[in-house]
Design a protein around this motif. Structure first.
Motif, PDB file in Angstrom:
ATOM      1  N   TRP A  95       8.006 -10.617   3.900  1.00 10.49           N
ATOM      2  CA  TRP A  95       8.996 -11.255   3.033  1.00 10.49           C
ATOM      3  C   TRP A  95       9.035 -10.573   1.662  1.00 10.49           C
ATOM      4  N   LEU A  96       7.868 -10.280   1.101  1.00  5.41           N
ATOM      5  CA  LEU A  96       7.817  -9.637  -0.203  1.00  5.41           C
ATOM      6  C   LEU A  96       8.404  -8.226  -0.145  1.00  5.41           C
ATOM      7  N   GLU A  97       8.134  -7.523   0.945  1.00  5.20           N
ATOM      8  CA  GLU A  97       8.664  -6.158   1.083  1.00  5.20           C
ATOM      9  C   GLU A  97      10.188  -6.169   1.200  1.00  5.20           C
ATOM     10  N   THR A  98      10.727  -7.106   1.986  1.00  5.92           N
ATOM     11  CA  THR A  98      12.179  -7.190   2.118  1.00  5.92           C
ATOM     12  C   THR A  98      12.831  -7.545   0.783  1.00  5.92           C
ATOM     13  N   ALA A  99      12.235  -8.509   0.065  1.00  5.60           N
ATOM     14  CA  ALA A  99      12.763  -8.875  -1.247  1.00  5.60           C
ATOM     15  C   ALA A  99      12.706  -7.694  -2.208  1.00  5.60           C
ATOM     16  N   GLN A 100      11.623  -6.915  -2.146  1.00  4.48           N
ATOM     17  CA  GLN A 100      11.493  -5.745  -3.015  1.00  4.48           C
ATOM     18  C   GLN A 100      12.530  -4.678  -2.671  1.00  4.48           C
ATOM     19  N   THR A 101      12.798  -4.511  -1.382  1.00  3.65           N
ATOM     20  CA  THR A 101      13.789  -3.525  -0.946  1.00  3.65           C
ATOM     21  C   THR A 101      15.192  -3.901  -1.421  1.00  3.65           C
ATOM     22  N   LEU A 110       5.896  -7.913  -6.694  1.00  3.21           N
ATOM     23  CA  LEU A 110       4.588  -7.308  -6.956  1.00  3.21           C
ATOM     24  C   LEU A 110       3.708  -8.232  -7.782  1.00  3.21           C
ATOM     25  N   VAL A 111       4.293  -8.937  -8.743  1.00  2.00           N
ATOM     26  CA  VAL A 111       3.523  -9.901  -9.530  1.00  2.00           C
ATOM     27  C   VAL A 111       3.004 -11.020  -8.633  1.00  2.00           C
ATOM     28  N   ALA A 112       3.875 -11.509  -7.745  1.00  3.59           N
ATOM     29  CA  ALA A 112       3.457 -12.567  -6.823  1.00  3.59           C
ATOM     30  C   ALA A 112       2.323 -12.092  -5.932  1.00  3.59           C
ATOM     31  N   ALA A 113       2.409 -10.853  -5.459  1.00  6.76           N
ATOM     32  CA  ALA A 113       1.372 -10.325  -4.569  1.00  6.76           C
ATOM     33  C   ALA A 113       0.052 -10.113  -5.295  1.00  6.76           C
ATOM     34  N   SER A 114       0.092  -9.476  -6.489  1.00  6.82           N
ATOM     35  CA  SER A 114      -1.143  -9.068  -7.173  1.00  6.82           C
ATOM     36  C   SER A 114      -1.789 -10.192  -7.964  1.00  6.82           C
ATOM     37  N   GLU A 115      -0.981 -11.119  -8.500  1.00  2.80           N
ATOM     38  CA  GLU A 115      -1.531 -12.148  -9.384  1.00  2.80           C
ATOM     39  C   GLU A 115      -1.574 -13.539  -8.755  1.00  2.80           C
ATOM     40  N   VAL A 116      -0.793 -13.764  -7.724  1.00  8.00           N
ATOM     41  CA  VAL A 116      -0.759 -15.095  -7.107  1.00  8.00           C
ATOM     42  C   VAL A 116      -1.423 -15.068  -5.740  1.00  8.00           C
ATOM     43  N   PHE A 132      -0.105  -4.003   0.093  1.00  7.21           N
ATOM     44  CA  PHE A 132       1.330  -4.046  -0.175  1.00  7.21           C
ATOM     45  C   PHE A 132       1.640  -3.496  -1.569  1.00  7.21           C
ATOM     46  N   VAL A 133       0.842  -3.887  -2.554  1.00 12.60           N
ATOM     47  CA  VAL A 133       1.061  -3.420  -3.927  1.00 12.60           C
ATOM     48  C   VAL A 133       0.899  -1.906  -4.009  1.00 12.60           C
ATOM     49  N   ALA A 134      -0.150  -1.379  -3.373  1.00 11.26           N
ATOM     50  CA  ALA A 134      -0.409   0.060  -3.437  1.00 11.26           C
ATOM     51  C   ALA A 134       0.726   0.854  -2.786  1.00 11.26           C
ATOM     52  N   ALA A 135       1.238   0.368  -1.660  1.00  5.88           N
ATOM     53  CA  ALA A 135       2.334   1.066  -0.989  1.00  5.88           C
ATOM     54  C   ALA A 135       3.603   1.019  -1.840  1.00  5.88           C
ATOM     55  N   SER A 136       3.864  -0.111  -2.472  1.00 10.33           N
ATOM     56  CA  SER A 136       5.045  -0.231  -3.328  1.00 10.33           C
ATOM     57  C   SER A 136       4.913   0.627  -4.581  1.00 10.33           C
ATOM     58  N   PHE A 137       3.704   0.676  -5.141  1.00  8.31           N
ATOM     59  CA  PHE A 137       3.459   1.483  -6.342  1.00  8.31           C
ATOM     60  C   PHE A 137       3.779   2.947  -6.101  1.00  8.31           C
ATOM     61  N   ALA A 138       3.380   3.460  -4.955  1.00  7.04           N
ATOM     62  CA  ALA A 138       3.585   4.877  -4.667  1.00  7.04           C
ATOM     63  C   ALA A 138       5.063   5.238  -4.644  1.00  7.04           C
ATOM     64  N   MET A 148      -0.160  -2.404 -10.029  1.00  9.33           N
ATOM     65  CA  MET A 148      -1.246  -1.560  -9.512  1.00  9.33           C
ATOM     66  C   MET A 148      -2.496  -1.699 -10.381  1.00  9.33           C
ATOM     67  N   ALA A 149      -2.309  -1.795 -11.685  1.00  6.98           N
ATOM     68  CA  ALA A 149      -3.455  -2.004 -12.572  1.00  6.98           C
ATOM     69  C   ALA A 149      -4.109  -3.355 -12.274  1.00  6.98           C
ATOM     70  N   GLN A 150      -3.291  -4.374 -12.028  1.00 10.99           N
ATOM     71  CA  GLN A 150      -3.839  -5.682 -11.661  1.00 10.99           C
ATOM     72  C   GLN A 150      -4.570  -5.605 -10.329  1.00 10.99           C
ATOM     73  N   ALA A 151      -4.046  -4.822  -9.394  1.00 11.16           N
ATOM     74  CA  ALA A 151      -4.707  -4.657  -8.100  1.00 11.16           C
ATOM     75  C   ALA A 151      -6.088  -4.020  -8.265  1.00 11.16           C
ATOM     76  N   ALA A 152      -6.190  -3.041  -9.163  1.00  9.96           N
ATOM     77  CA  ALA A 152      -7.491  -2.416  -9.423  1.00  9.96           C
ATOM     78  C   ALA A 152      -8.478  -3.433  -9.996  1.00  9.96           C
ATOM     79  N   LEU A 153      -7.991  -4.313 -10.872  1.00  5.95           N
ATOM     80  CA  LEU A 153      -8.858  -5.338 -11.455  1.00  5.95           C
ATOM     81  C   LEU A 153      -9.291  -6.360 -10.403  1.00  5.95           C
ATOM     82  N   VAL A 154      -8.371  -6.727  -9.512  1.00  5.01           N
ATOM     83  CA  VAL A 154      -8.718  -7.657  -8.434  1.00  5.01           C
ATOM     84  C   VAL A 154      -9.769  -7.032  -7.521  1.00  5.01           C
TER      85      VAL A 154
END
Length: 239
Positions: A95-101, A110-116, A132-138, A148-154
């Protein structure tokens, strides 16, 4: 001429009892349905981006927002609150990927994925969100570096997975090179290397940042110079 109606007294008694029993069974079934505990519905699979774009009738940004609102409301179903750890995270990522596309400039998926959703107390589900965040970041590192920075912290503080955090931080340094990216983002790799006691590697990263000209702020350059001296002292003090 209408047929004459027969009186109730002419109806056979067994048939009356049968009708009464059927009515009681119907009422009992309705009552049981109302008193039964509500059951949470599983998250359905996300529609493919092409299908969602077609259904948007030329308004993909609005469709993206509608999909994200659907995800938010899905957690609170009638009579039941569905915990995040109960969601199918592969479908959630879909769902997040389709919304991002549909809305590539939006940061919200990405905020929902990494922070929520990555904050769930389930390492496997959290890693699925970080993937998901890493693939979208690239696909767009100059705009998607905050997630991506939040993903590294997580990865570092929640999952305690320093190698994964290092991999994300390295991608940030290598790909997020735009002028709008703050210096601390590119410095994350060196600090994680220090946490892993890879002092020589940390010094190489900091020296490379200074030599590359990516860091131009005098205060940041002075900070990095002090950090190099500190790492050198740690190296000398190491047994």
């Amino acid at each position: 001429m209408a047929a004459a109606q027969r009186p109730w007294s002419s109806v056979p008694r067994p048939l009356c009892w049968l009708l009464a029993a059927c009515l009681l069974l119907q009422l009992g079934w309705r009552l049981a349905q109302q008193q039964a505990p509500p059951q949470a519905r599983p998250l359905p699979a996300a529609p493919p981006a092409a299908v969602a774009r077609l259904a948007s009738l030329g308004e993909p940004l609005a469709m993206s927002k509608a999909m994200l609102l659907y995800l938010q409301s899905f957690e609170d179903q009638p009579g039941v609150s569905l915990p995040w750890r109960k969601l199918d995270y592969d479908r959630l990522a879909g769902w997040l990927e389709t919304a991002q596309t549909l809305d590539p400039r939006s940061q919200y998926p990405l905020v929902a994925a990494s922070e929520v959703y990555a904050g769930v107390a389930d390492p496997q589900r959290a890693r699925r969100m970080l993937d998901f965040v890493a693939a979208s970041f690239a696909a767009d590192p100059q705009h998607r570096w905050p997630a991506m920075a939040q993903a590294a912290l997580v990865a570092k503080h929640q999952l305690h997975d320093l190698p994964l955090a290092l991999a994300y931080a390295r991608q940030l340094r290598q790909l997020a090179t735009g002028p709008q990216v703050p210096a601390w983002v590119r410095e994350m790799e060196a600090f994680i290397l220090e946490d892993m006691d890879q002092l020589d590697s940390a010094r190489l990263v900091i020296g490379g940042l200074i030599a590359s000209g990516q860091i131009t702020d005098p205060h940041e350059l002075a900070f990095l110079a002090r950090k190099l001296d500190e790492l050198s002292q740690q190296k000398k003090a190491a047994p």
